[in-house]
Structures are given as structure tokens and as C-alpha cells.
Design a protein around this motif. Structure first.
Motif, PDB file in Angstrom:
ATOM      1  N   PHE A  17       0.865  -1.180   0.000  1.00 26.06           N
ATOM      2  CA  PHE A  17       0.000   0.000   0.000  1.00 26.06           C
ATOM      3  C   PHE A  17       0.897   1.223   0.000  1.00 26.06           C
ATOM      4  O   PHE A  17       2.027   1.181   0.488  1.00 26.06           O
ATOM      5  N   PRO A  18       0.417   2.331  -0.583  1.00 23.76           N
ATOM      6  CA  PRO A  18       1.250   3.536  -0.622  1.00 23.76           C
ATOM      7  C   PRO A  18       1.430   4.122   0.769  1.00 23.76           C
ATOM      8  O   PRO A  18       0.554   4.001   1.618  1.00 23.76           O
ATOM      9  N   GLN A  19       2.582   4.725   0.978  1.00 23.35           N
ATOM     10  CA  GLN A  19       2.850   5.359   2.259  1.00 23.35           C
ATOM     11  C   GLN A  19       3.649   6.643   1.997  1.00 23.35           C
ATOM     12  O   GLN A  19       4.864   6.662   2.062  1.00 23.35           O
ATOM     13  N   GLN A  20       2.918   7.677   1.696  1.00 27.34           N
ATOM     14  CA  GLN A  20       3.530   8.964   1.364  1.00 27.34           C
ATOM     15  C   GLN A  20       3.888   9.725   2.628  1.00 27.34           C
ATOM     16  O   GLN A  20       3.025  10.008   3.455  1.00 27.34           O
ATOM     17  N   ARG A  21       5.145  10.073   2.786  1.00 24.52           N
ATOM     18  CA  ARG A  21       5.603  10.933   3.863  1.00 24.52           C
ATOM     19  C   ARG A  21       6.472  11.997   3.196  1.00 24.52           C
ATOM     20  O   ARG A  21       7.458  11.680   2.547  1.00 24.52           O
ATOM     21  N   THR A  22       6.093  13.229   3.357  1.00 26.86           N
ATOM     22  CA  THR A  22       6.703  14.325   2.636  1.00 26.86           C
ATOM     23  C   THR A  22       7.702  15.070   3.508  1.00 26.86           C
ATOM     24  O   THR A  22       7.355  15.448   4.628  1.00 26.86           O
ATOM     25  N   PRO A  23       8.913  15.301   3.004  1.00 28.65           N
ATOM     26  CA  PRO A  23       9.850  16.127   3.774  1.00 28.65           C
ATOM     27  C   PRO A  23       9.245  17.516   3.985  1.00 28.65           C
ATOM     28  O   PRO A  23       8.583  18.055   3.094  1.00 28.65           O
ATOM     29  N   ILE A  24       9.457  18.068   5.140  1.00 26.61           N
ATOM     30  CA  ILE A  24       8.822  19.336   5.493  1.00 26.61           C
ATOM     31  C   ILE A  24       9.139  20.440   4.484  1.00 26.61           C
ATOM     32  O   ILE A  24       8.284  21.271   4.167  1.00 26.61           O
ATOM     33  N   GLU A  25      10.342  20.440   3.934  1.00 29.31           N
ATOM     34  CA  GLU A  25      10.703  21.489   2.977  1.00 29.31           C
ATOM     35  C   GLU A  25       9.963  21.336   1.646  1.00 29.31           C
ATOM     36  O   GLU A  25       9.893  22.285   0.870  1.00 29.31           O
TER      37      GLU A  25
END
Length: 151
Positions: free
Chosen positions: A49-57
Motif C-alpha cells: 500500500f502507498p505510504q507517502q511521507r513528505t519532507p517538510i521542505e
């Protein structure tokens, strides 16, 4: 289907419909003609399953707090998923918090692609349902049969 399942399905469908009708802003990866960046995948029991975690910048300033909250809540569900094969993964209070965070993020930053979040939340909801199958409603005890006596 339980009331919770209907509620979660309604919320996920609403979020999906919102994503379809919201226009993509100029400068967004989808507006530039390219596909959104590849979303990392997680797996559990042979299912990905997708697990998107975005860097804060990389987060848009307008929706930074809301998107971080959404990703943090989904992270809590992932931690519960991997902590125990029987513990609750996506209890109603967490599912509702995720739905609210997704709505708030969409309201503040409508061009942010939430597909990966929706798929991840749906995975956790399905795993929760697998771990906690709906119990059939309890039936009232049958009235005792009369034996002997007057009729």
C-alpha cells in the motif's frame, strides 16, 4: 456493513470526489504535465500500500500543518499495524481524526494530491475490519415454553 464501515466508506468516497473536482494549480507536478512523484510503498502480510511521507521542505506553506497532521495520524496507524498482529489498527477515533485531517488539508491546500493517503487509510480500515470482524447482533432470548398448567 457496520455503521463505522459505512461512515468510513462515505468519508473516503467524499474525499475521492473532492480530489476529482478540484482543479490542479499551475506549478503543481500534475499541472506541469508530469506524473506525481513515485510514492513509496509499505507492505504488510504480502500486501503493498502507498505510504507517502513528505519532507517538510517539500510541503506547501499554506497546508504544511494540516498535511503533517494527516501524515502523523497515518503514521500512528502504521505503528499500530506493525506492533501487534491482533491489536487495533484503525479504531473509529483514529479513522475520524484521519478523515478530518484530510478534509482540513484539502480545504487549505486543494491541489495537494491525497490519493496515496486515501489508499493507505483504506488499507488500515480493511485490516481493522479483518482483525475485528463485525459480530452478528445479539438475539433476544427465546420466551420460555409453557409446560403443563392451564391453557
Amino acid at each position: 456493513m457496520s455503521a463505522f464501515s459505512r461512515f468510513l466508506t462515505h468519508k473516503l468516497l467524499l474525499l475521492g470526489a473532492l480530489a476529482v473536482v478540484v482543479p490542479v494549480a499551475p506549478g503543481h507536478a500534475q499541472a506541469r504535465g508530469g506524473a506525481p512523484p513515485e510514492t513509496p510503498a509499505a507492505s504488510y502480510r504480502g500486501q503493498s500500500f502507498p505510504q507517502q511521507r513528505t519532507p517538510i521542505e517539500a510541503l506547501p506553506l499554506g497546508g504544511q500543518a494540516e498535511i503533517l497532521r494527516l501524515e502523523t495520524l497515518l503514521g500512528q496507524a502504521y505503528t499500530a499495524l506493525t506492533a501487534s498482529p491482533t491489536a487495533a489498527v484503525f479504531p473509529p477515533i483514529l479513522a475520524e481524526a484521519v478523515a478530518q485531517a484530510a478534509e482540513q488539508a484539502a480545504a487549505v491546500e486543494p491541489t495537494w494530491d491525497q490519493d496515496a493517503y486515501r489508499h493507505e487509510a483504506a488499507f488500515y480500515a480493511a485490516e481493522e475490519a479483518r482483525r475485528r470482524p463485525a459480530r452478528p447482533p445479539r438475539q433476544a432470548p427465546a420466551a420460555p415454553k409453557r409446560t403443563g398448567g392451564r391453557q
